[in-house]
Design a protein around this motif. Structure first.
Motif, PDB file in Angstrom:
ATOM      1  N   ASP A 253       0.747  -1.139   0.126  1.00 39.28           N
ATOM      2  CA  ASP A 253      -0.063  -0.007  -0.137  1.00 39.28           C
ATOM      3  C   ASP A 253       1.056   1.132   0.002  1.00 39.28           C
ATOM      4  OD1 ASP A 253      -2.323  -1.449   0.132  1.00 39.28           O
ATOM      5  OD2 ASP A 253      -2.802  -1.192   2.138  1.00 39.28           O
ATOM      6  N   TYR A 260      -3.464  -8.393  -3.647  1.00 41.11           N
ATOM      7  CA  TYR A 260      -4.840  -9.050  -3.425  1.00 41.11           C
ATOM      8  C   TYR A 260      -4.689 -10.022  -2.502  1.00 41.11           C
ATOM      9  CZ  TYR A 260      -5.816  -6.080  -7.433  1.00 41.11           C
ATOM     10  OH  TYR A 260      -5.939  -5.248  -8.206  1.00 41.11           O
ATOM     11  N   HIS A 475     -10.036  -5.929  -0.367  1.00 37.67           N
ATOM     12  CA  HIS A 475     -10.916  -5.205  -1.046  1.00 37.67           C
ATOM     13  C   HIS A 475     -12.316  -6.143  -1.643  1.00 37.67           C
ATOM     14  CE1 HIS A 475     -12.333  -2.827  -4.538  1.00 37.67           C
ATOM     15  NE2 HIS A 475     -11.231  -1.842  -4.312  1.00 37.67           N
TER      16      HIS A 475
ATOM     17  N   ALA B 235     -16.429   3.449   1.343  1.00 39.38           N
ATOM     18  CA  ALA B 235     -15.097   3.894   0.485  1.00 39.38           C
ATOM     19  C   ALA B 235     -15.038   5.231   0.412  1.00 39.38           C
ATOM     20  CB  ALA B 235     -15.381   3.234  -1.063  1.00 39.38           C
ATOM     21  N   LYS B 249      -4.923   8.237   2.062  1.00 40.61           N
ATOM     22  CA  LYS B 249      -4.565   7.016   1.681  1.00 40.61           C
ATOM     23  C   LYS B 249      -4.095   5.891   2.440  1.00 40.61           C
ATOM     24  CE  LYS B 249      -1.569   4.180  -1.599  1.00 40.61           C
ATOM     25  NZ  LYS B 249      -2.319   3.020  -1.655  1.00 40.61           N
ATOM     26  N   ASP B 253      -6.128   2.681   3.912  1.00 40.59           N
ATOM     27  CA  ASP B 253      -5.362   1.423   3.562  1.00 40.59           C
ATOM     28  C   ASP B 253      -5.408   0.729   5.063  1.00 40.59           C
ATOM     29  OD1 ASP B 253      -5.068   1.599   0.889  1.00 40.59           O
ATOM     30  OD2 ASP B 253      -3.092   2.546   1.155  1.00 40.59           O
ATOM     31  N   LYS B 257     -10.129   0.101   4.015  1.00 36.16           N
ATOM     32  CA  LYS B 257     -11.214   0.689   3.249  1.00 36.16           C
ATOM     33  C   LYS B 257     -10.565   1.234   2.137  1.00 36.16           C
ATOM     34  CE  LYS B 257     -14.154   0.806   6.732  1.00 36.16           C
ATOM     35  NZ  LYS B 257     -15.477   0.049   6.588  1.00 36.16           N
ATOM     36  N   PRO B 258     -11.428   0.888   1.039  1.00 36.19           N
ATOM     37  CA  PRO B 258     -10.961   1.189  -0.419  1.00 36.19           C
ATOM     38  C   PRO B 258     -10.939   3.000  -0.460  1.00 36.19           C
ATOM     39  CG  PRO B 258     -12.785  -0.374  -0.467  1.00 36.19           C
ATOM     40  CD  PRO B 258     -12.793  -0.026   0.995  1.00 36.19           C
ATOM     41  N   TYR B 260     -10.222   5.594  -3.511  1.00 32.91           N
ATOM     42  CA  TYR B 260      -9.895   6.013  -5.128  1.00 32.91           C
ATOM     43  C   TYR B 260      -9.413   7.294  -5.085  1.00 32.91           C
ATOM     44  CZ  TYR B 260     -12.476   1.805  -5.205  1.00 32.91           C
ATOM     45  OH  TYR B 260     -12.797   0.354  -5.103  1.00 32.91           O
ATOM     46  N   HIS B 475      -4.706   3.294  -7.862  1.00 34.77           N
ATOM     47  CA  HIS B 475      -4.862   1.720  -8.396  1.00 34.77           C
ATOM     48  C   HIS B 475      -4.948   1.773  -9.859  1.00 34.77           C
ATOM     49  CE1 HIS B 475      -6.464  -2.234  -9.376  1.00 34.77           C
ATOM     50  NE2 HIS B 475      -6.431  -2.514  -7.921  1.00 34.77           N
ATOM     51  N   ARG B 489     -16.186   1.190  -8.833  1.00 38.21           N
ATOM     52  CA  ARG B 489     -15.201   1.457  -7.698  1.00 38.21           C
ATOM     53  C   ARG B 489     -16.123   1.394  -6.317  1.00 38.21           C
ATOM     54  NH1 ARG B 489     -13.290   7.086  -8.597  1.00 38.21           N
ATOM     55  NH2 ARG B 489     -15.509   7.390  -9.571  1.00 38.21           N
ATOM     56  N   LYS B 492     -19.741  -3.513  -4.137  1.00 38.69           N
ATOM     57  CA  LYS B 492     -19.058  -4.790  -3.537  1.00 38.69           C
ATOM     58  C   LYS B 492     -19.688  -5.837  -4.137  1.00 38.69           C
ATOM     59  CE  LYS B 492     -20.744  -7.651   0.534  1.00 38.69           C
ATOM     60  NZ  LYS B 492     -21.418  -8.398  -0.332  1.00 38.69           N
TER      61      LYS B 492
END
Lengths: 531, 531
Positions: A253, A260, A475, B235, B249, B253, B257-258, B260, B475, B489, B492
């Motif tokens: 990260d 993954y 994720h 997210a 981030k 991370d 938690k996602p 973007y 990502h 994004r 789920k």
């Protein structure tokens, strides 16, 4: 560096089986005898990782120039070789894992592995994983392309099907066009080496870059973290313990590298009183098969059963307890698994879980631990949800008995993310309200919701999600099993904007490259050519 | 906590415009006058975030029970309201950002915003973003479902189209069925408030949960990190500076938690000598338009031009330098942007870049900085690639002149991940070898590869990738612009295994829910019912 000896196995780097650069060695254990196996495997130093990364970068560049069909050929050839080498692979895996030779290793897991490679090869050949999208009006076309070298860390519990050099992550990464640097699981390094030998031969036979598949057996934790975060690494696939996985995740990260993870999961199974009243014996049978199969060493093992108090539930508990007592305890994969299971059971007991049967110390003559059933109430669970979700990986399960469906729902609301969640209700539909309430709470917590079915089967299906919300994985949007879904994890989305037609990748040109590749053309999925 | 006063704007939490819990306030600046605007906005304390999160969790539960068509109706109603409120929105955005009223704000960005909402509404209505997959033989069906409350942090440079309460991330999160907690960008809080007023009215009109859209204006950094990592958050979408983005981030991370991110990008443009020899004036014109439009404040602004030395290149540089000198310097978004631009230019000069025109200090009467053109050689670039990739956000660009195509390719090999990369070559195909070599190096570095076209247009297309390898984003597999791609994004993946037909989500039942929803049924994409 110690001098390498004949008994220290070579690593596979840049197409060569060569002596490792190593500071230490290790041996696997035969869990049926609790004895170390003869072969020694090197703990590679960073130099091996560094050379593997350089070779992988070079292989990745070469792979980008090859048609997908060539990569598919390699995977198919490798699959055939795995089938042909069945006997020696099964012998080795049995010695290293104690898993049953037949049907488990020879007739279930090995064919699953070669067929998984073939399914991934098919997705690679058609490019159906890559979501080719064409917008003719805007002049923009997009597709998932290879990401670069993928590091794969495989788990202990599937020496073939999730092996870092033959399993799901491997097949997905290769099919997406990437080279793999495999890190063997320390419980079955010889099996991994034998598989890598087949892979290396198949690479030669099909003319792929030799460094498309590389193998090291182990590194220091620090070098593992360096590997997943190295600038040359494209992404990482990891299946294993939560602790080691989260350490790798933190490193990846920080470097902005996709990783993954498939980590722990207790896989709750909710069973209503009406279901038990209707077909309690049947459900007991399904549960026992699922929870004790493979000595419970599945990612999707039903480690928690959520019940509502009452007569039918009492009967279920009594019957399951009897069957746990009367079933022989299977062999566990390694001394580490036995130790970890014992430690988790102790923790759950310390938190107040009642021991219905099992517990105690691991056996000494082999890697094994008594079939263990624990019980607690939903109100106790609610007082320490984190503690009661301690994963006891192996032949153990925790029953959580609620006062009511409402309380059961409240307990589900405190679950962490899981790979699976099961719901058993009456087939006559008499408890549909409970089903609805439980499903509503359970679905957001799990990657796969099952009805009237135990979670341990993981079909290789386009609709499979072997994934789930954190901390089951890293994720909630990706699956580790299932073609083509698992491949996209190892792809990079690239949009081609006004790019001249002759310079487009074949999959984005007007002509459908295979005649059967699905593409989203101007909002419609089609296998036709662009008009 | 200071007593709120009439001039401190209210936050929108749980459907109520109410006084914030705040410890401090701030004001936006009119960049055309370099003067603070009157309205004061609160810096919310954690209590506001906490209440917003609770309300969002409740809204998320309610949204899961609503048909997608209801959510689509809200978005369409909101889009209509934005169009109707155009005049006041444009006035406010002009006062807060200095961007041109017409065509930019009124005729380009505002219609793009409402149309983006409509496109997302359509994807929501059909469910075409959700990748419904049905495997009838295995009895497994999967689909992307809502993820939970989404926090959106919008950037300074698009007060409508990327606004946290109306832009791309917002539209994607809502269309995927999630409530949004919007954090206004501090450069245009009043515009954000006006948009949120329209959103709130549209929610009421269409009967959606009031907490589907919530707005706070600013938090402490620590509370921002707490927000994105909170257990209740599903997210986060963030567009903005690299420093702030990476801090968020790290927090997200760590919590699994996602998040973007759309961060910085220099958007390299490679131009061959043959292209310049063929149509140098044309390319100069395209470049000038792209690099100075909106005072260069685009995520995809061409901040680096990669050239090969020679006569045509010399002529290009001279011509661009003249045009940079003769074009008026546009207004920048804020004092912070002017300061940051000045600082970046100083850094680049310190690294050894030659100043062809511009540089100096920001203007004092308004937020502005001279059009600035810098030059270096590829060999200097190669001696400090990180330094020369310092993003100079605004009306500036760095020319990198290589000795040869080979050296240009080597320089590209040292680029970080970027949103876009452009390649200009001769239209007569005379330098196709160079094109091929450059494309091979450039493609892995960028989310979108363009030919013979500047990068600043970002079409809302299914094939658009407004994303790219780290550190352009977090990502390489996701796009922030483009329907339906941007929606996934915030989804789920859920697999329904043996789930009883009546309990399946409508999109996974045998009947196609809209008659036009694309689903992957037994390996074929179709809008038909399941036979």
């Amino acid at each position: 560096m110690p001098t390498s000896t004949a008994t220290v196995r070579p690593v596979l780097i840049a197409g060569q089986w060569r002596d490792a650069n190593f500071s230490d060695t290790y041996q696997a254990t035969d869990p049926n005898k609790n004895e170390r196996l003869a072969a020694e495997f090197p703990v590679s130093s960073w130099q091996d990782c560094d050379e593997a990364l350089n070779a992988a970068v070079d292989a990745a560049r070469q792979l980008r120039k090859l048609p997908s069909a060539k990569i598919a050929e390699f995977m198919e050839r490798y699959a055939d070789r795995i089938d042909a080498a069945k006997d020696s692979l099964v012998e080795s895996a049995f010695a290293e894992t104690g898993l049953g030779k037949s049907p488990r290793l020879a007739d279930v897991e090995l064919p699953r592995t070669s067929n998984q490679l073939r399914a991934a090869a098919k997705a690679c050949r058609t490019g159906n994983w890559a979501m080719a999208t064409i917008d003719t009006a805007a002049g923009i076309r997009s597709v998932f392309e290879p990401l670069g070298p993928v590091c794969v860390f495989g788990p202990n519990n599937f020496p073939f099907a999730f092996n870092s050099v033959s399993g799901g992550d491997f097949a997905a990464a290769i099919a997406a066009g990437n080279p793999v640097i495999a890190k063997a699981n320390s419980s079955h390094p010889e099996t991994t080496r034998l598989l890598a030998e087949q892979a290396a031969e198949a690479l030669t036979e099909t003319g792929l870059p030799a460094a498309t598949v590389q193998l090291i057996y182990r590194t220091s934790h620090a070098d593992g973290e360096r590997l997943v975060s190295d600038a040359r690494t494209g992404a990482t696939g990891y299946t294993g313990s939560r602790g080691a996985g989260l350490a790798l995740k933190a490193a990846a990260d920080k470097a902005g590298k996709p990783i993954y993870l498939e980590l722990s999961s207790v896989n709750p199974v909710a069973i209503t009183p009406a279901a038990l009243a209707e077909r309690g014996d049947e459900i007991v049978g399904e549960f026992i098969t699922s929870v004790l199969m493979g000595t419970g060493q599945f990612c999707t093992n039903p480690g928690m059963v959520m019940l509502v108090k009452g007569e039918a539930t009492d009967k279920f508990i009594a019957s399951v307890t009897d069957k746990f007592k009367s079933s022989p305890a299977g062999t566990l994969l390694s001394p580490a698994v036995a130790k970890s299971l014992s430690s988790s059971i102790k923790k759950l007991c310390d938190f107040g879980a009642e021991l219905l049967t099992g517990g105690g110390e691991p056996e000494s003559g082999r890697c094994a631990y008594a079939n263990t059933l624990l019980k607690t109430t939903a109100s106790e669970f609610l007082s320490n949800p984190e503690g009661f979700q301690t994963e006891a990986f192996g032949n153990a399960s925790l029953l959580v008995v609620a006062d009511s469906v409402e309380q059961l729902c409240a307990a589900i609301g405190h679950l962490e993310g899981n790979l699976t969640g099961c719901l058993y209700t009456a087939k006559d539909g008499s408890d549909e309200d409970a089903a609805s309430a439980i499903s509503f709470e359970l679905t957001p917590k799990v990657g796969r919701l099952l009805n009237d079915k135990m979670p341990t089967g993981v079909a290789v299906s386009a609709a499979m999600n072997h994934g789930g919300p954190y901390p089951a994985t890293g994720h909630p949007g990706f699956t580790a099993v299932g073609v083509p879904g698992s491949l996209v994890r190892f792809g990079k989305l690239t949009s081609f904007d006004n790019v001249r037609p002759n310079r487009l990748p074949a999959i984005l040109q007007d002509k459908n490259p295979t005649g059967e590749t699905w593409r989203l053309v101007d909002g419609k999925w089609t296998t036709a050519e662009v008009a």
